[in-house]
Write a protein that holds these residues in place. Sequence first.
Motif, PDB file in Angstrom:
ATOM      1  N   ILE A 172       0.702  -1.295   0.191  1.00  0.00           N
ATOM      2  CA  ILE A 172       0.039  -0.055   0.076  1.00  0.00           C
ATOM      3  C   ILE A 172       0.927   1.198   0.070  1.00  0.00           C
ATOM      4  N   ASN A 173       1.902   1.335   0.864  1.00  0.00           N
ATOM      5  CA  ASN A 173       2.859   2.457   1.039  1.00  0.00           C
ATOM      6  C   ASN A 173       3.623   2.712  -0.206  1.00  0.00           C
ATOM      7  N   ASN A 174       3.818   1.698  -1.001  1.00  0.00           N
ATOM      8  CA  ASN A 174       4.869   1.822  -2.172  1.00  0.00           C
ATOM      9  C   ASN A 174       3.949   1.726  -3.638  1.00  0.00           C
ATOM     10  N   MET A 175       2.610   1.863  -3.458  1.00  0.00           N
ATOM     11  CA  MET A 175       1.622   1.464  -4.602  1.00  0.00           C
ATOM     12  C   MET A 175       2.139   2.323  -5.916  1.00  0.00           C
ATOM     13  N   GLU A 176       2.646   3.405  -5.716  1.00  0.00           N
ATOM     14  CA  GLU A 176       3.153   4.148  -7.055  1.00  0.00           C
ATOM     15  C   GLU A 176       4.492   3.910  -7.498  1.00  0.00           C
ATOM     16  N   ASN A 177       4.996   3.070  -6.813  1.00  0.00           N
ATOM     17  CA  ASN A 177       6.568   2.492  -7.162  1.00  0.00           C
ATOM     18  C   ASN A 177       6.607   1.307  -7.434  1.00  0.00           C
ATOM     19  N   ILE A 178       5.727   0.212  -7.172  1.00  0.00           N
ATOM     20  CA  ILE A 178       5.803  -1.090  -7.529  1.00  0.00           C
ATOM     21  C   ILE A 178       5.579  -1.470  -9.036  1.00  0.00           C
ATOM     22  N   VAL A 179       6.097  -2.501  -9.609  1.00  0.00           N
ATOM     23  CA  VAL A 179       5.988  -2.958 -10.721  1.00  0.00           C
ATOM     24  C   VAL A 179       5.639  -4.403 -10.575  1.00  0.00           C
ATOM     25  N   LEU A 180       4.786  -4.935 -11.472  1.00  0.00           N
ATOM     26  CA  LEU A 180       4.296  -6.138 -11.248  1.00  0.00           C
ATOM     27  C   LEU A 180       4.881  -7.102 -12.664  1.00  0.00           C
ATOM     28  N   THR A 181       5.584  -8.098 -12.489  1.00  0.00           N
ATOM     29  CA  THR A 181       6.164  -8.929 -13.499  1.00  0.00           C
ATOM     30  C   THR A 181       5.689 -10.186 -13.536  1.00  0.00           C
ATOM     31  N   ILE A 182       5.854 -10.751 -14.714  1.00  0.00           N
ATOM     32  CA  ILE A 182       5.263 -12.328 -14.828  1.00  0.00           C
ATOM     33  C   ILE A 182       6.400 -13.030 -15.212  1.00  0.00           C
ATOM     34  N   PRO A 183       6.581 -13.971 -14.033  1.00  0.00           N
ATOM     35  CA  PRO A 183       7.758 -15.072 -14.440  1.00  0.00           C
ATOM     36  C   PRO A 183       7.623 -15.959 -15.241  1.00  0.00           C
ATOM     37  N   THR A 184       8.558 -16.179 -16.115  1.00  0.00           N
ATOM     38  CA  THR A 184       8.413 -17.167 -17.416  1.00  0.00           C
ATOM     39  C   THR A 184       7.976 -18.303 -16.995  1.00  0.00           C
ATOM     40  N   SER A 185       8.191 -18.941 -15.577  1.00  0.00           N
ATOM     41  CA  SER A 185       7.851 -20.181 -15.224  1.00  0.00           C
ATOM     42  C   SER A 185       6.394 -20.256 -14.917  1.00  0.00           C
ATOM     43  N   HIS A 186       5.610 -19.093 -15.016  1.00  0.00           N
ATOM     44  CA  HIS A 186       4.183 -19.110 -14.876  1.00  0.00           C
ATOM     45  C   HIS A 186       3.556 -18.460 -16.188  1.00  0.00           C
ATOM     46  N   ALA A 187       4.341 -18.433 -17.373  1.00  0.00           N
ATOM     47  CA  ALA A 187       3.945 -17.522 -18.467  1.00  0.00           C
ATOM     48  C   ALA A 187       2.785 -17.947 -18.970  1.00  0.00           C
ATOM     49  N   PRO A 188       2.010 -16.930 -19.422  1.00  0.00           N
ATOM     50  CA  PRO A 188       0.571 -17.282 -19.934  1.00  0.00           C
ATOM     51  C   PRO A 188       0.894 -18.024 -21.436  1.00  0.00           C
ATOM     52  N   ASN A 189      -0.245 -18.540 -22.119  1.00  0.00           N
ATOM     53  CA  ASN A 189       0.124 -19.302 -23.376  1.00  0.00           C
ATOM     54  C   ASN A 189       0.908 -18.436 -24.417  1.00  0.00           C
ATOM     55  N   TRP A 190       0.262 -17.072 -24.557  1.00  0.00           N
ATOM     56  CA  TRP A 190       0.898 -16.487 -25.787  1.00  0.00           C
ATOM     57  C   TRP A 190       2.333 -15.931 -25.333  1.00  0.00           C
ATOM     58  N   MET A 191       2.746 -15.881 -24.309  1.00  0.00           N
ATOM     59  CA  MET A 191       4.214 -15.518 -23.947  1.00  0.00           C
ATOM     60  C   MET A 191       4.959 -16.842 -23.975  1.00  0.00           C
ATOM     61  N   TYR A 192       4.511 -17.806 -23.899  1.00  0.00           N
ATOM     62  CA  TYR A 192       5.057 -19.308 -24.127  1.00  0.00           C
ATOM     63  C   TYR A 192       5.386 -19.337 -25.448  1.00  0.00           C
ATOM     64  N   ASN A 193       4.406 -19.096 -26.126  1.00  0.00           N
ATOM     65  CA  ASN A 193       4.744 -19.432 -27.690  1.00  0.00           C
ATOM     66  C   ASN A 193       5.609 -18.494 -28.287  1.00  0.00           C
ATOM     67  N   GLU A 194       5.718 -17.307 -27.872  1.00  0.00           N
ATOM     68  CA  GLU A 194       6.304 -16.477 -28.325  1.00  0.00           C
ATOM     69  C   GLU A 194       8.004 -16.651 -28.071  1.00  0.00           C
ATOM     70  N   ILE A 195       7.970 -16.982 -26.781  1.00  0.00           N
ATOM     71  CA  ILE A 195       9.643 -17.557 -26.553  1.00  0.00           C
ATOM     72  C   ILE A 195       9.911 -18.821 -27.191  1.00  0.00           C
ATOM     73  N   TYR A 196       8.993 -19.792 -27.476  1.00  0.00           N
ATOM     74  CA  TYR A 196       9.326 -21.133 -27.872  1.00  0.00           C
ATOM     75  C   TYR A 196       9.662 -20.901 -29.183  1.00  0.00           C
ATOM     76  N   THR A 197       8.871 -20.003 -29.883  1.00  0.00           N
ATOM     77  CA  THR A 197       8.889 -19.403 -31.777  1.00  0.00           C
ATOM     78  C   THR A 197      10.423 -18.959 -31.567  1.00  0.00           C
ATOM     79  N   THR A 198      10.568 -18.072 -30.762  1.00  0.00           N
ATOM     80  CA  THR A 198      11.870 -17.469 -31.070  1.00  0.00           C
ATOM     81  C   THR A 198      13.234 -18.270 -30.876  1.00  0.00           C
ATOM     82  N   TYR A 199      13.097 -19.235 -30.022  1.00  0.00           N
ATOM     83  CA  TYR A 199      14.315 -20.142 -29.776  1.00  0.00           C
ATOM     84  C   TYR A 199      14.181 -21.346 -30.670  1.00  0.00           C
ATOM     85  N   ASN A 200      13.261 -21.615 -31.165  1.00  0.00           N
ATOM     86  CA  ASN A 200      13.229 -23.016 -32.022  1.00  0.00           C
ATOM     87  C   ASN A 200      12.857 -22.822 -33.684  1.00  0.00           C
ATOM     88  N   ASN A 201      13.142 -21.672 -33.962  1.00  0.00           N
ATOM     89  CA  ASN A 201      13.035 -21.427 -35.471  1.00  0.00           C
ATOM     90  C   ASN A 201      14.574 -21.374 -35.904  1.00  0.00           C
TER      91      ASN A 201
END
Length: 387
Positions: A358-387
């Motif tokens: 609460i005290n740092n609401m204006e300064n926090i940043v939410l990030t998505i760990p790749t270990s819990h990546a949504p499908n679109w992120m997984y597909n982008e990473i997989y396509t990039t490193y397997n083409n």
Amino acid sequence: MTKPKDPLFPKGFEETKDIKEQYIEENFPKPSKKDELSPLKKLNHKIGVYLNPKTTRITEDEQKRKIGIIITILILSTLIIASYYFLVYQPQQEELSLMRTEKLNELHELYSGPLVTSSNALVLENKIDDARSCEELESINILTSATKDWKSYHKKAIYANQDKFNRTMVVYGNESKDVIMNSNEAMEIVSQNDATVLSKIKFETPNTVSVPILVSRLQAGAGLINVGSVVDIYLNSNYTDENISENNSSPEISGCTVLSIMRYEENGEIDSEYSKSNVHVKGNDTYPKENTKSFSSNVLELLKGSIVKGYSEKETVEMLKDYGVKLSNYERQINLGDLDAQYMLLIETPQDKVNFVINNMENIVLTIPTSHAPNWMYNEIYTTYNN
């Protein structure tokens, strides 16, 4: 009165007897009483003879030479003993003492917290104290024993500290951060690490609350997080506070679940127009043709109308389902979007981190760990490193 002579006793026998006794007394005196200490005296006498210096007189030069030899031997003996002490014995003892201190420090570092008084810790400490050489100290393997003990302890702690969602919370003591995770993931952490890591963590039952926060699109993972996303919370590196850790290499809070997402109402106002024109020229004549489609609506107002049965609620909800997420995804695909969008999020966080969020609401940043990546992120990473 003289005894009368026996007429049968030979004459002169008594005189002969007296003469024999006198002769024996004169030539064969009776031995004196045996001295009980004579053997001891004889032994002392022999020792005295052996130890007494020879009566043979030596010259003054020879005497000086012998004294010199004795002094030289004493000096050499002293030098040899001193050299051994300072060059061999003392360095060995210093090295032994230093290694013993290092081993004890390692023991106290790895056997910390609940394992300080474990039986194996006491046995290892006794072995270290009793070691008499560096080789003996080197052979004492603290890490293997501590790793085995910590794994056994943490596996029991994980089972004892699960919530009703089969989750546990790992607390990193040195980094002051908490991570909520599935119990199976916690077991993997325990299995894959040794005592250097396991001695610095502990498992507790998750005590979480849902915290509402208002953040910008940049802070909300570019607006691409979804309900159910697991996010980590970082602090903006440009923000400094005495009470906040300066180490930005790890999240302040990890494993937070997004429970709900709302955009500002303005993002639901729609006023669009699609126009397609075509001009056909024939001779001096021009034939313009235009096909125009327009749509104006308000997503929230549509939903309100369906609720009051102005039209089909089912169809409206189905049409508007995941509107915000779909919009963000299309904006991502066309590389164009409303960067000023604001988000109201409901985040599950540990209770002791609520004030921080609460005290740092204006300064926090939410990030998505790749270990819990949504499908679109997984597909982008997989396509990039397997083409």
